[in-house]
Design a protein around this motif. Structure first.
Motif, PDB file in Angstrom:
ATOM      1  N   PHE A   4      74.669 -94.595 -11.522  1.00 39.53           N
ATOM      2  CA  PHE A   4      74.038 -95.530 -12.456  1.00 39.53           C
ATOM      3  C   PHE A   4      75.044 -96.634 -12.761  1.00 39.53           C
ATOM      4  O   PHE A   4      76.181 -96.357 -13.154  1.00 39.53           O
ATOM      5  N   LEU A   5      74.635 -97.892 -12.576  1.00 39.10           N
ATOM      6  CA  LEU A   5      75.484 -99.062 -12.812  1.00 39.10           C
ATOM      7  C   LEU A   5      74.953 -99.822 -14.023  1.00 39.10           C
ATOM      8  O   LEU A   5      73.739-100.024 -14.137  1.00 39.10           O
ATOM      9  N   ILE A  93      73.105 -87.529 -13.007  1.00 37.39           N
ATOM     10  CA  ILE A  93      73.783 -88.752 -12.583  1.00 37.39           C
ATOM     11  C   ILE A  93      75.251 -88.383 -12.406  1.00 37.39           C
ATOM     12  O   ILE A  93      75.918 -87.984 -13.368  1.00 37.39           O
ATOM     13  N   GLU A  94      75.727 -88.477 -11.185  1.00 36.86           N
ATOM     14  CA  GLU A  94      77.113 -88.086 -10.895  1.00 36.86           C
ATOM     15  C   GLU A  94      78.115 -89.061 -11.490  1.00 36.86           C
ATOM     16  O   GLU A  94      79.171 -88.658 -11.949  1.00 36.86           O
ATOM     17  N   ARG A  95      77.784 -90.357 -11.451  1.00 35.01           N
ATOM     18  CA  ARG A  95      78.741 -91.350 -11.940  1.00 35.01           C
ATOM     19  C   ARG A  95      78.005 -92.476 -12.658  1.00 35.01           C
ATOM     20  O   ARG A  95      77.139 -93.117 -12.095  1.00 35.01           O
ATOM     21  N   LEU A  96      78.392 -92.692 -13.920  1.00 37.38           N
ATOM     22  CA  LEU A  96      77.923 -93.834 -14.703  1.00 37.38           C
ATOM     23  C   LEU A  96      79.058 -94.851 -14.688  1.00 37.38           C
ATOM     24  O   LEU A  96      80.170 -94.559 -15.139  1.00 37.38           O
ATOM     25  N   ILE A  97      78.792 -96.032 -14.140  1.00 36.53           N
ATOM     26  CA  ILE A  97      79.812 -97.081 -14.046  1.00 36.53           C
ATOM     27  C   ILE A  97      79.440 -98.208 -15.004  1.00 36.53           C
ATOM     28  O   ILE A  97      78.382 -98.832 -14.855  1.00 36.53           O
ATOM     29  N   LEU A  98      80.295 -98.428 -16.000  1.00 37.53           N
ATOM     30  CA  LEU A  98      80.083 -99.475 -16.996  1.00 37.53           C
ATOM     31  C   LEU A  98      80.983-100.665 -16.673  1.00 37.53           C
ATOM     32  O   LEU A  98      82.210-100.530 -16.689  1.00 37.53           O
ATOM     33  N   PHE A  99      80.383-101.800 -16.375  1.00 39.00           N
ATOM     34  CA  PHE A  99      81.135-103.023 -16.109  1.00 39.00           C
ATOM     35  C   PHE A  99      81.309-103.773 -17.425  1.00 39.00           C
ATOM     36  O   PHE A  99      80.326-104.079 -18.107  1.00 39.00           O
ATOM     37  N   VAL A 100      82.559-104.051 -17.787  1.00 39.81           N
ATOM     38  CA  VAL A 100      82.882-104.695 -19.059  1.00 39.81           C
ATOM     39  C   VAL A 100      83.762-105.919 -18.816  1.00 39.81           C
ATOM     40  O   VAL A 100      84.479-105.988 -17.830  1.00 39.81           O
ATOM     41  N   GLU A 139      82.845 -94.088 -15.728  1.00 37.87           N
ATOM     42  CA  GLU A 139      83.927 -94.973 -15.260  1.00 37.87           C
ATOM     43  C   GLU A 139      83.734 -96.336 -15.909  1.00 37.87           C
ATOM     44  O   GLU A 139      82.622 -96.870 -15.946  1.00 37.87           O
ATOM     45  N   ILE A 140      84.814 -96.913 -16.431  1.00 34.25           N
ATOM     46  CA  ILE A 140      84.764 -98.263 -16.995  1.00 34.25           C
ATOM     47  C   ILE A 140      85.506 -99.194 -16.058  1.00 34.25           C
ATOM     48  O   ILE A 140      86.666 -98.948 -15.715  1.00 34.25           O
TER      49      ILE A 140
END
Length: 194
Positions: A4-5, A93-100, A139-140
């Motif tokens: 999830f992005l 969801i294996e990986r949640l990637i938060l773009f900041v 992940e951030i």
């Protein structure tokens, strides 16, 4: 293995300044920082307005400092709705990637950067019993100058290439928060890569 992005924006976290039965949600964004009209909630808003004048970075950092006392007043309607919708299509969801955003302090956008909001969102996800059990890793990813389309596109492409991709089944994305150039770049890269 699903991913999830999400692009984190200034309006992704709200805090209830009212009561449980009569909530008044406040968001740390530029529009509200300049709110100066008196209304029935003016006294409740004064403290938050002082935080907001210092920007999203400062306000979210303050919420992070005292997370245990603040978490029941915080909401993340955009991200939580999108995550819950995604979890109707997958079990985990294996990986949640938060773009900041995280610009240099000399940048005019520094105080509105979403780095602290991303950390706060991560804590909110981990503290939500429904979501925490279904998201393996958060992940951030920090972005500088996210409002430049070309550099945002190239940066996101490089970052997504760094993550291992064994047997990714589904990729979900929340593209409604944050800077439009980041949302466009994230959408384009996700379509190309996955």
């Amino acid at each position: 293995r699903d991913r999830f992005l999400a692009n984190v924006g200034n309006r992704d976290i709200g805090i209830n300044l009212g009561y449980a039965k009569n909530p008044l949600y406040y968001y740390f964004n530029k529009d509200v920082a300049y709110f100066n009209q008196e209304n029935s909630h003016w006294k409740d808003l004064q403290e938050m307005l002082k935080l907001a004048e210092k920007g999203t970075r400062h306000a979210a950092a303050k919420m992070n400092e005292d997370f245990e006392n603040n978490k029941d007043r915080l909401i993340a309607p955009i991200l939580f709705s999108a995550l819950r919708q995604a979890l109707t299509k997958t079990e985990r969801i294996e990986r949640l990637i938060l773009f900041v955003s995280n610009n240099p302090e000399s940048s005019q956008h520094w105080k509105w950067d979403t780095i602290e909001a991303g950390k706060l969102l991560g804590k909110l996800v981990q503290s939500d019993t429904e979501l925490a059990d279904k998201i393996t890793e958060i992940e951030i990813v920090e972005v500088q100058n996210p409002n430049l389309h070309d550099s945002a596109y190239e940066f996101i492409g490089r970052k997504l290439a760094e993550f291992p991709e064994p047997k990714i089944k589904k990729v979900f994305a929340s593209l409604s928060g944050g800077i439009p150039a980041m949302n466009s770049a994230l959408r384009a890269q996700a379509i190309e890569r996955y």
